[in-house]
Scaffold this motif. Structure first.
Motif, PDB file in Angstrom:
ATOM      1  N   PRO D 179      51.456 -23.119  -0.935  1.00  0.00           N
ATOM      2  CA  PRO D 179      50.668 -24.321  -1.246  1.00  0.00           C
ATOM      3  C   PRO D 179      49.228 -23.982  -1.601  1.00  0.00           C
ATOM      4  O   PRO D 179      48.630 -24.659  -2.453  1.00  0.00           O
ATOM      5  CB  PRO D 179      50.717 -25.139   0.036  1.00  0.00           C
ATOM      6  N   LEU D 181      48.170 -21.448  -3.264  1.00  0.00           N
ATOM      7  CA  LEU D 181      48.104 -21.079  -4.681  1.00  0.00           C
ATOM      8  C   LEU D 181      48.241 -22.325  -5.549  1.00  0.00           C
ATOM      9  O   LEU D 181      47.537 -22.479  -6.552  1.00  0.00           O
ATOM     10  CB  LEU D 181      49.199 -20.062  -5.004  1.00  0.00           C
ATOM     11  N   VAL D 182      49.149 -23.208  -5.148  1.00  0.00           N
ATOM     12  CA  VAL D 182      49.307 -24.434  -5.928  1.00  0.00           C
ATOM     13  C   VAL D 182      47.986 -25.186  -5.970  1.00  0.00           C
ATOM     14  O   VAL D 182      47.556 -25.657  -7.024  1.00  0.00           O
ATOM     15  CB  VAL D 182      50.410 -25.320  -5.318  1.00  0.00           C
ATOM     16  N   LEU D 185      45.637 -23.491  -8.275  1.00  0.00           N
ATOM     17  CA  LEU D 185      46.021 -23.718  -9.668  1.00  0.00           C
ATOM     18  C   LEU D 185      45.713 -25.141 -10.083  1.00  0.00           C
ATOM     19  O   LEU D 185      45.326 -25.408 -11.225  1.00  0.00           O
ATOM     20  CB  LEU D 185      47.514 -23.431  -9.847  1.00  0.00           C
ATOM     21  N   TRP D 186      45.879 -26.040  -9.143  1.00  0.00           N
ATOM     22  CA  TRP D 186      45.580 -27.433  -9.457  1.00  0.00           C
ATOM     23  C   TRP D 186      44.085 -27.593  -9.748  1.00  0.00           C
ATOM     24  O   TRP D 186      43.697 -28.263 -10.701  1.00  0.00           O
ATOM     25  CB  TRP D 186      46.016 -28.300  -8.290  1.00  0.00           C
TER      26      TRP D 186
END
Lengths: 100, 166, 352, 519, 508
Positions: D179, D181-182, D185-186
């Motif tokens: 999460p 990394l997500v 990235l978001w």
């Protein structure tokens, strides 16, 4: 005159029968035959469409499919021979050293 | 005339295909398949694909299926044993096939009017046109087939040959 | 022309051709026995009728009257179908062979040809390829190891030589630009024997390949391994007797005739006279037709004679020799022939 | 020099690792090379405090090179007061780790020391990265060498102890990082930048929808909290403490997670951090008690140390989310303390384990008579851990507790103080049971040696450091505080939290720059 | 012959070189005495493949364009995949040189098949005519079917081959039916032309055709739910072959997928994007969950390859050319590490593949430090540890997806990679664990020159793609720009709205 769709439906029926054969047949060689049936069904579609579009390309495609089917048959049967040598059976359910 | 021919040979096709599924002996299945292929050849003729019709006979019925019967004979494959198949394949497979088939049929029927019809008088595809496309437009795939067949030969030899002597 | 007339003529033609063809088969057998007899320095059949001419009839009667014996343990459906397939294919292939000029028609129906197809040559190949099943199934369904071996040999042999056979025809097709047998003959009609494919067409190599491959296709000596008596009893038809055996027999000789016809059509100018236009053509259409038929039959007879001659003189191949010969020599030569022919043709086309 | 010093610090251990990998697989050779490179790295890290300008705003020793154009990743490193001492600490612990492993690592020393040095690079990288992608890279990179080390050199004799601990450690940390990394990235998808400063700007400017930002901050929080570990996410720690080789175990907990919490959770998402603060404070305070109570009942001294560590790390959590400057100061200071004291205790317990081959406390007893030096140092370290004045532990704990008491919540402060008393209980019990009382069979049978030269060489600097940090905290606190004030967003966070409280003045924002940035 | 006045042959130069190499190998094979060990043939193959790689780089100098009556198209995209495939084949050949058992039958054929199979794979990536695609696909498939069955003395070898063969041909049937319906709907089989004809075609037929095509292609890339063949085939096939067939044909199939999606069916994006969303999630979940339970190393990696197909497909949730670029990049990254890991496995397990279960690898690091380290390194890359190819591939793929708005896909994907870490790391830990006390000491596997080269290639690629991916990324991106509108169609302007399709919105 008959509608071109009849040919297409025949092709679809044959294709489905081929798929059914693939699922229910229990001998490797008949399973392979079912696949050939599928390819033939597709060929019928190709020819019908070629007729409908007045395009030779569909026929050419069929011609190539035949070539490929011949090559595939050679290889497939060679594999079947190899497996028969190794296992002395062609039953799908007995060719299961590696369980899914 | 066309209708009669179509019904006869489509009937042969279907009968052959169903027989392929029902027969338990591979050789019978193979013969049923030959019937299907030969009938298809006639249907190709009806569609004006004369060359393909005969190619179908020569390549499929005359070469591929001979290979099949040859192997059946060589290995002396017996009757199929009635073993229980994969349950999952059947449970998922059949509904999927039925669904896919009905979708396809619906699609085909839906576009029926667009497709037009087939007449016996539609004429036969001339060989010249066929060969122009085959040897000019489709030159690359044609040449490529040679690689394909080379691969197939290599493979068949490598796999089917008994080891121990080169 | 009404369709009924067309059907009537067609049925008539079929009846006539079949009758002649079967008669030809019967007398080819007699011919073989006679010629081989002479080669082996004996008389051959000579008792029944003048010169033994009734011999084929008697043979047929004998076969017909023999007990039709079906061994136990055969796979009946295929055992019964196999001879039918063999004979059927043999009879089918003669349908596309034209015996005489296309120009001779009665009410628009061509007299000398059963079916005029523009892919006649391919149909011939197709039928030939189907005829393998007769032999293969016969051997397999007999449930006899000699039969099986014979039929396996035969299938392998026929598949192998069919390639060379097909390829040998390509040169001819290239020269003509058509698959229609009638067209092929027409293309050889210009200058008599000089424009025949075997001479003027430069297809002598193709002819040799064709004739070799055809002998193998028809399981004739020196390629008669599938029914080699010394090894396999009688090969694929060991278990057959009476009429079923006769069917195989008829199929084999029928194939011989077809092969001879095709050789004539493809390489020897068909019904054209070897002298071309040296002699003036007769005006009467009937004489013209008969003359064409004469030349055609002479040539076919020559090829049948050649068949028998070869059988009488050459020893049988060994099986590995047979396969090796087919794949290692015949096939590459056939390919080279195609390459050579097309090169020459394109050169000629570039010049003209 | 100043602009490449950080790269130099990062590259040196890596070169060492490569060199070891290429050299033959001999114990002294590998260890020697590792020691040389670790010392070299340490020397380089010392460059930082020497040239660090406390008065300057923003990051120092910055190096910013575009690395990949699309996605826009930079090699962007820099140091501020927050990371300064952590880097030095990491540099210091490396040679100590090498020395501590000198005799214990017998099999495949080559693999051990190269992985150790790679791990070193990864940790240093975490502290210096200012590009979120780069940071994430080092963060993840720090996992694998450690996992492999634990698997290879599990200390207990149980068959699968090492591998299981290693797996547990890895998964506990790796899965929450997904999460994370997500979320990164978001953030990137909206701003097209991974740059810490740019993102900080973007977030404070309200580029992002608040609701989604909360989820993103949560992803950050959980990923870091596991690494600390915060109570509830600590499942991996006891196993790892029990199994990991000493050099690994002494660096595995604490500083990476705490630093990340301050820099990237509190620093990036001040408003969201305020929302999380009550929960985190509660967890911190309860963690202090929980860890201490658990430590009290442990029979195995590694586990005792593990729970003790949880307890003292919870102080840091408390300090961070207490949202006062002194609390943050204390948290950072406590992080440093934990590094030093934990390392010392690990080495000490390692020595014990080396002498007696057991970690069962009940087997020990009366070691002080045979190993007086060991006992002395152990007592000092224990006292530091407990938080005795004049030793470093006191400063950190005091800052945190006092600031919590005055600034945050008296109830939680009292709860945590109870934890301090409990910590005295378990540490002193440990000391008592191991070193004093009747001499156990073990002490008689093994006739344990006292500290040898190498061990002294490791321990003396650490003890000295405990004393120095206890007596002259300002030496360190000035830098830390300047960092917290100026660059890390700590103050923005504090400002927000102050404003959030009814009746508070929001003027702080005007007095100090709310967020840092390259001026 | 074509507008640029370029000899058409240059456009298929790599394929030509490969074909010549294959034929040469066979000729030399026939000429060599039977007792020869035929290593020279492998080296010949390696040289040929290198030449092909180089010659595909030459194509970069050409302006993008088609040849042979618009049946092949060379553009940066095809060059990217050509280089990739040639690289994989090169590594596999080098690997096979040392990893094949001493008594391997038909060595000459083996190398020839690898090289000739590469012809098909390469051509699949540059073909823009479905007929060429079909034949190229068959070349690549048939050669891999055969290679899969090369351990024919074992029970599992032919079994793998037959399963691969039957299921592969089955899928080909579907693909072909799809092509037939496409032809029926649009009247063309030229990939670039299809898009232009779709608006005029019956939308139902187009959809049916597309669905069937996807079944075929997804089968080839072993995406769930068309993945059932993968584990058995990987387990039964020789490891060096698995190195090849788990990467190169897949790369080619992905290239085909990309071409189909972006050149032929861009109009259907509202349909295929959610569809691929589901397939991606399904693939990674199924793959990872199944891999968790595996004891056999190759089976585990097979399931992991299914999962990786899922990660890759996630990229298609992204927007425009970025999706293409990240998918291409992922293919390259996956190829690098997977070839590497299978290279290590085949050397470690030896020609008879004695080590098959994960437990067998216990203490491998202690037995063979270098190979063990490499094994762990490649596993780390598969996990997605930073500064390895795997990390960057995954990162880029998910970044694209999240950028395209598929945040949930990103979360599911990354959680999946967390699950995946469990079994990869479990394996890595097994490798690192000290050997059991009573276990017999196995000799360390030998490392030949060829396999060393191959390992070096894979390791370098994995490292470079992880640390300095800029060049490769820009190559992938410039490849992706080949799909910008002007190239898509040069005859009819494609219209982008099909009324009844654009309304379809399932999952996002």
């Amino acid at each position: 005159m008959i509608p071109a769709s009849w040919y297409l439906i025949l092709s679809a029926v044959l294709f489905s029968l081929g798929v059914i054969g693939f699922l229910i047949k229990r001998s490797l060689i008949t399973v392979f035959m079912s696949i050939e049936l599928m390819l033939n069904a597709v060929n019928l579609s190709f020819v019908t469409f070629a007729h409908q579009w007045h395009s030779v390309k569909g026929q050419i495609f069929v011609f190539f499919v035949m070539m490929v089917a011949a090559a595939e048959a050679a290889v497939g049967l060679a594999i079947i021979i190899a497996i028969f040598r190794a296992r002395a059976t062609l039953n799908v359910d007995q060719v299961d050293l590696m369980k899914l | 005339m066309h209708l009669i021919l179509f019904i006869i040979f489509a009937g042969f096709c279907l009968a052959g295909a169903i027989n392929l599924l029902l027969q338990t002996h591979p050789i019978n299945s193979a013969l049923s398949l030959i019937v299907v292929m030969s009938s298809l050849a006639v249907l190709y003729l009806l569609l004006g694909a004369e060359f393909l019709a005969i190619a179908q006979i020569i390549v499929y019925a005359g070469a591929v299926m001979v290979l099949f019967t040859f192997v059946v004979m060589l290995l002396n494959v017996g009757e199929e044993e009635k073993t229980h198949g994969s349950k999952a394949a059947k449970i998922i497979g059949f509904p999927a096939i039925v669904a896919a088939f009905s979708v396809l049929t619906t699609v085909i029927l839906a576009i029926q009017n667009k497709l037009g019809g087939v007449k016996l008088s539609d004429g036969v595809t001339p060989m010249t046109e066929l060969s122009t496309v085959l040897f000019r437009d489709m030159l690359l795939p044609f040449e490529l087939t040679s690689v394909l067949i080379l691969v197939a030969i290599l493979g068949a030899v490598a796999l089917a040959r008994k080891e121990g002597h080169r | 022309m009404s369709i009924w007339l067309f059907l009537l003529f067609s049925i008539l033609k079929v009846a006539v051709v079949t009758a002649i063809f079967l008669g030809g088969v019967a007398y080819t057998v007699l011919l073989e026995r006679k010629v081989v007899g002479r080669i082996q320095n004996r008389w051959g059949p000579s008792r029944v009728g003048p010169f033994g001419l009734w011999q084929p009839m008697v043979d047929g009667l004998k076969l017909f009257l023999k007990e039709d014996f079906i061994p136990a343990g055969v796979y009946r459906p295929l055992y019964l179908t196999a001879p039918l397939i063999a004979l059927g294919c043999s009879l089918l292939s003669i349908a596309v062979v034209p015996f005489g000029s296309q120009d001779i028609t009665v009410h628009g129906v061509k007299v000398f040809e059963l079916a005029d197809l523009n892919i006649g040559l391919l149909v011939l190949l197709g039928v030939t390829s189907m005829s393998i099943y007769g032999i293969a199934l016969a051997g397999w369904s007999s449930n006899n190891k000699y039969s099986l071996l014979g039929s396996l040999r035969s299938s392998a042999q026929m598949i192998s030589y069919e390639l060379a056979l097909g390829l040998s025809l390509v040169g001819v097709v290239l020269r003509t630009g058509s698959f229609s047998l009638a067209d092929i003959v027409k293309a050889q009609s210009a200058h008599g024997a000089l424009s025949w494919n075997i001479l003027g067409g430069g297809q002598i190599i193709a002819f040799l390949i064709y004739i070799t491959a055809a002998y193998a296709e028809t399981n004739r000596a020196p390629f008669d391994l599938p029914e080699a008596e010394t090894e396999l009893v009688a090969g694929y038809h060991t278990e057959y007797s009476s009429m079923k055996f006769a069917m195989f027999f008829m199929a084999e000789y029928g194939n011989m005739i077809t092969v001879s016809c095709v050789a004539t059509l493809l390489f020897f100018g068909g019904w054209n006279s070897p002298f071309g236009h040296l002699f003036p053509e007769p005006q009467n259409i009937v004489i013209q037709a008969l003359l064409a038929l004469f030349w055609f039959i002479i040539k076919v007879f020559f090829f049948l004679f050649l068949y028998i001659w070869v059988r009488g003189t050459l020893p049988r191949f060994r099986y590995d020799q047979l396969m090796g010969f087919g794949w290692r020599y015949l096939l590459p030569i056939a390919m080279l022939n195609i390459v050579g022919t097309s090169l020459v043709l394109s050169a000629l086309m570039a010049n003209s | 020099m100043d602009n490449i010093i950080l790269s130099l610090i990062l590259v040196t251990p890596l070169i060492g690792a490569l060199l070891i990998a290429l050299l033959p697989d001999r114990r002294t050779l590998s260890a020697g090379v590792a020691l040389v490179f670790a010392l070299l790295t340490f020397a380089f890290t010392l460059h930082l405090p020497a040239h660090f300008d406390n008065a300057k705003l923003g990051f120092q020793f910055v190096q910013d090179i575009p690395w990949i154009a699309s996605p826009n990743i930079h090699y962007h490193v820099g140091v501020d007061g927050l990371s300064l001492w952590l880097i030095v600490l990491t540099g210091l612990l490396a040679p100590i780790g090498v020395l501590a492993s000198w005799n214990t690592i017998k099999d495949r020393p080559k693999v051990f020391y190269s992985l150790f040095l790679v791990q070193q690079t990864a940790m240093l990288g975490v502290f210096v990265s200012l590009d979120l992608m780069l940071y994430y890279g080092f963060w993840e990179l720090s996992l694998l060498p450690m996992a492999i080390l634990i698997a290879m050199y599990g200390r207990t004799l149980s068959e699968n102890g090492g591998p299981n601990a290693s797996l547990r450690f890895f998964l506990y940390t790796f899965i929450p990082s997904a999460p994370l990394l997500v979320a990164i990235l978001w953030l990137y998808a909206k701003t097209h930048s991974f740059d810490f400063v740019a993102l900080q700007d973007a977030i404070s400017n309200g580029t992002f929808p608040a609701g989604a930002l909360l989820w993103a901050s949560l992803a950050f929080l959980i990923a870091f909290a596991v690494k600390v570990p915060v109570l509830g996410l600590h499942g991996w720690l006891p196993d790892v403490f029990q199994e990991a080789p000493i050099a690994g175990a002494m660096v595995v907990a604490g500083k990476l997670g705490l630093y990340s919490l301050i820099r990237f959770h509190v620093g990036l998402f001040p408003q969201q951090a305020v929302k999380a603060a009550p929960w985190m404070i509660a967890l911190g305070a309860i963690g202090v008690i929980y860890g201490a109570l658990q430590a009290l009942v442990q029979k195995d001294f590694w586990k005792l140390l593990a729970y003790g560590t949880i307890s003292s790390l919870s102080f840091c959590t408390l300090g961070i989310y207490g949202a006062t400057l002194s609390g943050l100061d204390g948290a950072v200071y406590q992080t440093l303390n934990e590094g030093i004291i934990g390392a010392a205790l690990f080495v000490l317990l390692g020595v014990l384990y080396d002498r007696a081959s057991t970690s069962q406390i009940s087997q020990y007893g009366g070691f002080a008579t045979r190993t007086p030096m060991l006992a002395t140092i152990f007592v000092i370290a224990s006292l530091a851990m407990i938080g005795l004045p004049m030793l470093n532990g006191f400063i950190g704990e005091f800052l945190v507790l006092s600031s919590t008491f005055t600034g945050t919540s008296q109830a939680w402060a009292i709860t945590a103080t109870v934890g301090v008393i409990l910590s005295a209980a378990y540490m002193l019990t440990l000391v008592q049971r191991v070193f004093y009382g009747q001499q156990s069979n073990l002490a008689i049978a093994h006739a344990p040696r006292d500290l040898d030269l190498r061990e002294k060489f490791i321990l003396y600097p650490l003890v000295t450091l405990m004393l120095i940090m206890g007596v002259f905290p300002n030496l360190f606190l000035t830098g830390i505080e300047s960092g917290l004030r100026q660059t890390s967003g700590g103050l923005a966070y504090r400002a927000v939290s102050l404003c959030a409280r009814p009746g508070a003045t929001c003027g702080v924002q005007a007095t100090f720059p709310v967020r840092g940035g390259q001026q | 012959m074509n507008p640029q006045n370029m000899p058409d042959l240059i456009r298929i130069l790599p394929e030509v070189v490969l074909t010549i190499t294959g034929v040469l190998i066979m000729l030399f094979d026939a000429a060599l005495p039977a007792t020869n060990n035929r290593r020279s043939l492998g080296w010949l193959g390696a040289v040929g493949v290198t030449a092909a790689l180089w010659s595909s780089l030459i194509q970069l100098n050409l302006p993008p364009g088609t040849a042979f009556y618009r049946t092949v198209q060379t553009d940066p995209f095809s060059v990217f995949f050509h280089v990739l495939i040639c690289g994989i084949v090169l590594a596999s050949i080098l690997l096979s040189l040392d990893a094949l058992p001493a008594n391997q039958h038909h060595r000459g054929e083996y190398f020839a098949l690898m090289v000739l199979g590469a012809v098909g794979m390469c051509l699949m990536t540059s073909a823009v005519e479905l007929l060429v695609v079909f034949i190229a696909l068959e070349i690549s498939s048939i050669s891999t079917y055969i290679l899969a069955g090369f351990r024919k003395h074992t029970g599992t070898g032919p079994e793998a081959a037959i399963k691969y063969f039957l299921l592969g041909s089955f899928a080909t049937g579907f693909l072909l039916y799809g092509v037939a319906l496409t032809f029926g709907a649009t009247g063309t089989t030229q990939i670039n032309d299809i898009a232009a004809h779709i608006p005029a075609a019956s939308s139902q037929l187009v959809l049916a055709a597309f669905a069937l095509l996807m079944v075929g292609v997804l089968f080839k890339v072993s995406a769930a739910p068309f993945h059932v063949w993968t584990p058995d085939v990987y387990q039964g096939a020789p490891s060096p072959v698995v190195a090849l067939m788990s990467t190169a044909p897949k790369a080619a199939a992905f290239a085909l997928l990309i071409r189909l999606l972006y050149s032929s069916f861009p109009v259907l994006q509202p349909v295929w994007q959610p569809m691929l969303w589901i397939v991606a999630v399904l693939s990674m979940t199924v793959g990872n969950l199944a891999a968790l339970r595996q004891k056999n190393v190759k089976r585990m990696l097979a399931y992991s390859s299914i999962a990786h197909a899922g990660y890759l497909l996630a990229a298609f949730a992204g927007l425009g050319i970025n999706a293409i670029a990240s998918a291409s990049f992922y293919v390259a990254a996956y190829a690098a590490m997977n070839v590497g890991i299978f290279a290590v496995l085949s050397i470690a397990a030896g020609p008879d593949e004695k080590l098959s279960v994960i437990e067998d690898f216990r203490g491998f690091l202690f037995r063979a430090p270098l190979l063990g380290t490499l094994l762990i390194f490649f596993l780390a890359s598969l996990i997605g540890i930073p500064f390895t190819a795997g990390f960057f591939g995954k990162f880029y793929s998910f970044a694209t997806a999240i950028h395209g708005g598929a945040v949930w896909l990103g979360i599911i994907g990354l959680l999946n990679s967390g699950v995946a870490a469990a079994y990869y790391l479990g394996f890595a830990v097994k490798v690192a664990q000290p050997p059991a006390a009573g276990s017999a000491k196995l000799p360390a596997p030998e490392l030949g020159v060829a396999v060393g080269l191959s390992l070096a290639l894979a390791t370098t690629a994995t490292l470079v793609l992880g640390i300095a991916p800029t060049r490769f990324l820009s190559a992938a991106q410039s490849g992706a720009t080949s799909f910008l509108p002007p190239v898509i169609s040069d005859s009819v302007k494609p219209s982008t709205d099909v009324p009844d399709l654009s309304k379809v919105r399932w999952v996002r």
